[in-house]
Design a protein around this motif. Sequence first.
Motif, PDB file in Angstrom:
ATOM      1  N   LEU A   2      58.349  59.397  43.450  1.00 34.21           N
ATOM      2  CA  LEU A   2      57.485  60.566  43.288  1.00 34.21           C
ATOM      3  C   LEU A   2      56.011  60.177  43.248  1.00 34.21           C
ATOM      4  CD1 LEU A   2      59.473  62.714  40.699  1.00 34.21           C
ATOM      5  CD2 LEU A   2      58.867  63.384  43.022  1.00 34.21           C
ATOM      6  N   ASN A   3      55.706  59.073  42.601  1.00 30.49           N
ATOM      7  CA  ASN A   3      54.313  58.616  42.550  1.00 30.49           C
ATOM      8  C   ASN A   3      53.778  58.324  43.952  1.00 30.49           C
ATOM      9  OD1 ASN A   3      54.353  58.829  39.783  1.00 30.49           O
ATOM     10  ND2 ASN A   3      54.673  56.649  39.417  1.00 30.49           N
ATOM     11  N   LEU A   4      54.604  57.660  44.766  1.00 33.09           N
ATOM     12  CA  LEU A   4      54.189  57.371  46.143  1.00 33.09           C
ATOM     13  C   LEU A   4      53.959  58.650  46.926  1.00 33.09           C
ATOM     14  CD1 LEU A   4      56.578  54.395  47.077  1.00 33.09           C
ATOM     15  CD2 LEU A   4      54.098  54.290  46.761  1.00 33.09           C
ATOM     16  N   ARG A  33      51.224  61.352  49.917  1.00 26.63           N
ATOM     17  CA  ARG A  33      51.658  62.572  50.597  1.00 26.63           C
ATOM     18  C   ARG A  33      52.571  62.319  51.793  1.00 26.63           C
ATOM     19  NH1 ARG A  33      48.356  66.871  48.806  1.00 26.63           N
ATOM     20  NH2 ARG A  33      49.032  68.165  50.557  1.00 26.63           N
ATOM     21  N   ARG A  34      52.830  61.068  52.129  1.00 23.72           N
ATOM     22  CA  ARG A  34      53.663  60.759  53.303  1.00 23.72           C
ATOM     23  C   ARG A  34      54.520  59.536  53.015  1.00 23.72           C
ATOM     24  NH1 ARG A  34      48.517  61.019  57.494  1.00 23.72           N
ATOM     25  NH2 ARG A  34      48.010  63.211  57.109  1.00 23.72           N
ATOM     26  N   PHE A  38      51.215  56.315  55.602  1.00 22.42           N
ATOM     27  CA  PHE A  38      52.620  56.423  55.237  1.00 22.42           C
ATOM     28  C   PHE A  38      52.991  55.292  54.281  1.00 22.42           C
ATOM     29  CE2 PHE A  38      53.100  59.344  58.749  1.00 22.42           C
ATOM     30  CZ  PHE A  38      54.153  60.143  58.355  1.00 22.42           C
ATOM     31  N   ARG A  39      53.975  55.580  53.433  1.00 23.00           N
ATOM     32  CA  ARG A  39      54.552  54.554  52.573  1.00 23.00           C
ATOM     33  C   ARG A  39      56.036  54.448  52.860  1.00 23.00           C
ATOM     34  NH1 ARG A  39      50.189  53.557  52.671  1.00 23.00           N
ATOM     35  NH2 ARG A  39      48.715  52.997  51.035  1.00 23.00           N
ATOM     36  N   TRP A  40      56.499  53.223  52.986  1.00 25.23           N
ATOM     37  CA  TRP A  40      57.891  52.954  53.366  1.00 25.23           C
ATOM     38  C   TRP A  40      58.740  52.758  52.114  1.00 25.23           C
ATOM     39  CZ3 TRP A  40      57.341  53.752  58.338  1.00 25.23           C
ATOM     40  CH2 TRP A  40      58.437  53.605  59.184  1.00 25.23           C
ATOM     41  N   VAL A  41      59.856  53.454  52.036  1.00 20.38           N
ATOM     42  CA  VAL A  41      60.808  53.318  50.939  1.00 20.38           C
ATOM     43  C   VAL A  41      62.132  52.849  51.532  1.00 20.38           C
ATOM     44  CG1 VAL A  41      62.122  54.491  49.137  1.00 20.38           C
ATOM     45  CG2 VAL A  41      59.709  55.092  49.532  1.00 20.38           C
TER      46      VAL A  41
END
Length: 519
Positions: free
Chosen positions: A177-179, A184-185, A306-309
């Motif tokens: 959720l923080n990411l 936002r992406r 973007f952030r990768w999970v």
Amino acid sequence: MIFFICNTQNEIEMLKAENDRLKSSGNATPTATPVKTARPPSETSSTSSSSSRQSLGLSLNNLNITDTIMSGELSVSVECSGRADNWKKRNKKIFTEYVFRVDPLTSLGLSSDSIVCYRMGEVIRSHASEVPELLPCGYLVGGNNIIKVNLKGVKENSIDSLVFDTLIPKPIIQRYLNLLMEHRRIILSGPSGTGKSFLAAKLAEYIMSHMGQEVTEHNVASFNVDQNSSKDLRQYLSTLAEQCNSEDTDTELPTVVILDNLHHIGSLSDIFNGFLNCKYHKCPYVIGTMNQGVSSSPNLELHHNFRWVLCTNHTEPVKGFLGRFLRRKLIETEIDKNMRSNDLIKIIDWIPKTWQHLNSFLEAHSSSDVTIGPRLFLSCPMDVEGSRVWFTDLWNYSLVPYLLEAVREGLQLYGKRAAWEDPSKWVNDTYPWNAASLQQDGQSLLQLRPEDVGYDGYSSSKEGASSKQVSQSDTEGDPLMNMLLRLQEAANYSSTQSCDSDSTSHHDDQLDSSLESAL
């Protein structure tokens, strides 16, 4: 919301009688011991739910818990005590033991502090509320035989209800959720069947609740990408970018956009180029899912924020999800059938271990990209015989065909990387059901043979051994053929050695010796 149920009519009558007795005594704050029922340990149970939600088997934040606590102690969850603190402590204890049974390692990061309030009939009890007029058992009569417990959520600036709903430990879901809130992406990446689409939907729901909006098709837009929709997705995102940059205040943009199966897109950078000049504060939250990482991921992080999970089978939250899900499903069955089966508990403990063993086999002979997600095992029936039939069918008609194909491709790509060991051997050695039942119904577990996948070296060594046997039988008794073969062996041996001057005489001696032996 969680339901604690006192579901036995006999228990309710006992509570009514006890309540009447306490009232007639005239004592304002009577004290009594908890009512106990003579139920054998094998029938103790814990929790249940409506099973209406496909992914988790629970309706949103709802849980039914019987009158017995999770540790199997024979005690009723209703205390006939005038002290509200005792009643509150009892409910907290039941909830704490429940989450511990679902997740013995971390209890999902939840505790009794996760409870906001509970309701009995028309009475709502919270930390700050006054002591109710009647004793707790006074409200558990007639149609009011359910205690509803609410967990902290968006209103309390908490994610505890989201944790309970998704079965993802609190620190992990908080990080996701923080990411999302900061950048936002995000893109959820991992093998198929790891729950990426489910997680994306739950994150979107939380975002909407956090912003005080309802989840509608417009507010949460979903785009499922397939092989032929790259152009459509590019156009859709381009239109969104134009709307974000527009000065028209009447334009209603979606709050969250979910893009499923982005692995079908050849170049993600090209698809998201329209977002480069997008007004960031007006841009919707974007949650993408894809089955594996792509080479453009660094570019996406650099230019599109973007952030990768990674949702991989060997790391949390995926690694422990199957066990948590099946244990909660087992708890539901225990309350529904009012019984406890040690055999079923053993089966539920065995299935996640089997899943991990199969994935270790796939990683050894191929890669982590082809490992199996937990989704395939979520449908396990909660009865001993039904689960055995289910697993046999799953093994023979789904798992074995997939394993053969995945290992066959892995051997072609990477070659032989590990010694061969049929995973069915481990399954048979640890089989939690009665092995004789396999013979009775004529269904046995298929094996994975190395020749079925073209295991490197198996066929060639087999053919080599066969040709060697033929040559020996054909030449046996023929001195001339034996002499020629030994001469050839001697020549081959000498050609593989070093040709320096110090070893020449030694090689000649070996060759002469071989010739004399052949003659």
